[in-house]
Scaffold this motif. Structure first.
Motif, PDB file in Angstrom:
ATOM      1  N   ARG A  59      16.807 -11.728   2.057  1.00  0.00           N
ATOM      2  CA  ARG A  59      14.998 -12.605   2.596  1.00  0.00           C
ATOM      3  C   ARG A  59      15.595 -13.415   1.589  1.00  0.00           C
ATOM      4  N   GLY A  80      12.151 -15.190  -0.044  1.00  0.00           N
ATOM      5  CA  GLY A  80      11.162 -13.924   1.103  1.00  0.00           C
ATOM      6  C   GLY A  80      10.414 -14.883   2.104  1.00  0.00           C
ATOM      7  N   ASP A  91      12.580  -6.430   6.129  1.00  0.00           N
ATOM      8  CA  ASP A  91      11.464  -7.302   6.945  1.00  0.00           C
ATOM      9  C   ASP A  91      11.933  -8.928   6.234  1.00  0.00           C
ATOM     10  N   LEU A  93      10.634 -10.805   3.752  1.00  0.00           N
ATOM     11  CA  LEU A  93       9.379 -11.052   3.550  1.00  0.00           C
ATOM     12  C   LEU A  93       9.898 -10.521   1.853  1.00  0.00           C
ATOM     13  N   VAL A  95       6.417 -10.217  -1.228  1.00  0.00           N
ATOM     14  CA  VAL A  95       5.245 -10.122  -2.052  1.00  0.00           C
ATOM     15  C   VAL A  95       4.734 -10.397  -2.924  1.00  0.00           C
ATOM     16  N   ARG A 127      -0.188 -14.555   5.067  1.00  0.00           N
ATOM     17  CA  ARG A 127      -0.043 -12.685   5.727  1.00  0.00           C
ATOM     18  C   ARG A 127       0.782 -11.082   5.024  1.00  0.00           C
ATOM     19  N   THR A 128       0.150 -10.575   5.525  1.00  0.00           N
ATOM     20  CA  THR A 128      -0.252  -9.430   5.044  1.00  0.00           C
ATOM     21  C   THR A 128       1.528  -8.441   4.859  1.00  0.00           C
ATOM     22  N   VAL A 129       2.236  -8.228   4.326  1.00  0.00           N
ATOM     23  CA  VAL A 129       3.676  -7.360   4.195  1.00  0.00           C
ATOM     24  C   VAL A 129       3.425  -6.095   3.283  1.00  0.00           C
ATOM     25  N   ARG A 131       4.877  -2.555   2.344  1.00  0.00           N
ATOM     26  CA  ARG A 131       5.669  -1.976   1.245  1.00  0.00           C
ATOM     27  C   ARG A 131       4.687  -0.495   1.049  1.00  0.00           C
ATOM     28  N   GLY A 137       1.835 -11.150   1.158  1.00  0.00           N
ATOM     29  CA  GLY A 137       3.076 -12.233   1.240  1.00  0.00           C
ATOM     30  C   GLY A 137       3.349 -12.950   0.402  1.00  0.00           C
TER      31      GLY A 137
END
Length: 451
Positions: A59, A80, A91, A93, A95, A127-129, A131, A137
């Motif tokens: 990442r 990220g 992914d 990414l 947070v 953006r929401t990530v 977990r 994010g």
């Protein structure tokens, strides 16, 4: 966005530009500068003792290199920024909370004088990530002298391409130890240099009470900089067995285990370098063993010198006097679970006999009094002690408070904590809570790597 404006200026970048739309896109990898060729780096590594032949930046992305205001070559690295060929099922990414943790802890380490990667910016992506829950994010923009790791050499060795291993060795020397590039045995020179750099680095971790938490070989740099602040923490109560990582269930990377683990990792580097150390395998092993044998004396010398500085004692005193003094203090601290940072800072006030702040941290008062009498007889320098012992570190309860607030949209606690820990030796009125131990209600602390 949190932007490290002094570091930006050091890199020759305008903070005002980095706050523009194009600047933000640059910091998250959506705008590639002319001439840049971003890459995800391949490396192998031992993770908690188990070997993985191919890890790599899952990442992360090496955006490119810049020459800073001091003429030094620096990596600009994103964490990220999305999936890479090494992402596997991840992914790619990151947070906000873990990226802010790396920012505040790495900048605190730099202020403490510990070699480290630096944090240029943490940029929220909007953006929401996913977990455990959906989290905001972010991308961390990181700066390092390079991202070459022990795992980089393990990967090169695993290919069986000796030419590749030689080129990597030459590149590492040119990048980090150019004064050694002309040595008759470049691989041996590199191994010796990395052994010395890591002995010094880990001693500095131990002196400030830092627990890295995930000392895999892919997290040990060739430069001797601290890298990858995942499940890291600063020790509160002194405990050689202190573990803060949720995944280190066996205590492999406990505070007191960090020196032997560093040595173990260096053995793995030596193994990777064997094909280029000497054409004769037995001779290569002999050369590696000799280089590795320097780690313990170099570490012990660095740690002892640092402890003398923390105790306000010069380096002209006989080791037969200072070594038992240091050993006896360490033996006293553990049963009392003395607050590591507070004790050493308070101890300077005991030079003139006002020892209650330090004394009150111990259970065995008579034993501490006897130790303090021996110590005061050596004429410690309180001003030198205050220059060596910080008032403020990123205390775990304050870090969590700041990250929780930031995740909820309030950056104030984070900014106030950052202000305290980036001037760690200067005691300031109004910052008393940043020097205080965690309340009892905080309980046992666990950190998570963020992936």
């Amino acid at each position: 966005m949190i932007l490290n404006e002094p570091l930006a200026a050091e890199l020759g970048w305008s903070p005002a530009y980095l706050r523009t739309g194009d600047g933000v896109r640059l910091l998250i990898g959506n705008l590639i500068p002319d001439g840049a060729a971003p890459v995800a780096q391949a490396y192998a590594g031992h993770q908690f003792g188990g070997y993985s032949p191919l890890l790599g930046d899952g990442r992360a992305l090496l955006l490119g290199e810049v020459v800073d205001a001091h003429g030094r070559l620096r990596d600009i690295h994103l964490k990220g920024s999305g999936r890479t060929p090494f992402a596997r099922a991840g992914d790619g990414l990151a947070v906000l909370g873990p990226m802010l943790r790396e920012y505040v802890v790495s900048e605190a380490m730099d202020a403490l004088g510990v070699p480290t990667t630096r944090s240029l910016a943490v940029t929220a992506t909007g953006r929401t990530v996913p977990r455990e829950t959906m989290l905001p994010g972010a991308v961390l923009t990181r700066v390092a002298s390079s991202h070459l790791r022990v795992g980089s050499f393990q990967y090169a060795a695993s290919t069986g391409d000796v030419g590749l291993l030689r080129r990597l060795t030459s590149h590492a020397l040119d990048r980090h130890y150019p004064q050694l590039s002309g040595m008759d045995n470049p691989a041996l020179a590199l191994l010796e240099a990395v052994v010395a750099a890591q002995a010094s680095l880990v001693a500095q971790w131990m002196l400030v009470g830092f627990v890295h938490g995930v000392m895999n070989t892919d997290n040990m740099t060739i430069s001797g900089e601290t890298i990858d602040y995942g499940p890291c923490a600063f020790m509160d109560a002194f405990d050689p067995a202190a573990v803060y990582s949720s995944i280190d269930t066996g205590g492999r990377y406990a505070f007191g285990n960090q020196p032997p683990v560093a040595e173990w990792n260096l053995v793995r580097l030596a193994e990777a370098l064997l094909p280029v150390l000497h054409d004769e395998p037995d001779e290569a092993v002999t050369l590696a063993g000799k280089a590795l044998g320097a780690f313990r004396p170099q570490y012990n010398a660095a740690w002892s010198a640092g402890m003398l500085a923390k105790l306000g004692l010069g380096d002209t005193l006989a080791e037969t006097v200072t070594a038992p003094l240091i050993a006896d203090l360490v033996a006293l601290m553990a049963p009392s679970r003395v607050d590591y940072t507070s004790f050493f800072r308070a101890l300077s006030t005991a030079v003139d006999g006002d020892g209650e702040r330090a004394r009150g941290l111990f259970l065995d008062l008579a034993a501490f009094d006897a130790w303090a009498q021996r110590w005061r007889a050596l004429d410690p320098d309180p001003q030198a002690m205050d220059a060596a012992n910080p008032v403020y570190i990123p205390r775990n309860h304050l870090v969590e408070e700041a990250l929780d607030a930031a995740t909820a949209g309030d950056m104030g606690p984070f900014e106030r904590l950052l202000d305290a820990v980036t001037a760690p030796y200067d005691e300031r009125p109004g910052l008393e809570r940043y020097a205080a131990a965690a309340p009892d209600s905080f309980g046992a602390y666990r950190t998570y790597c963020g992936t």
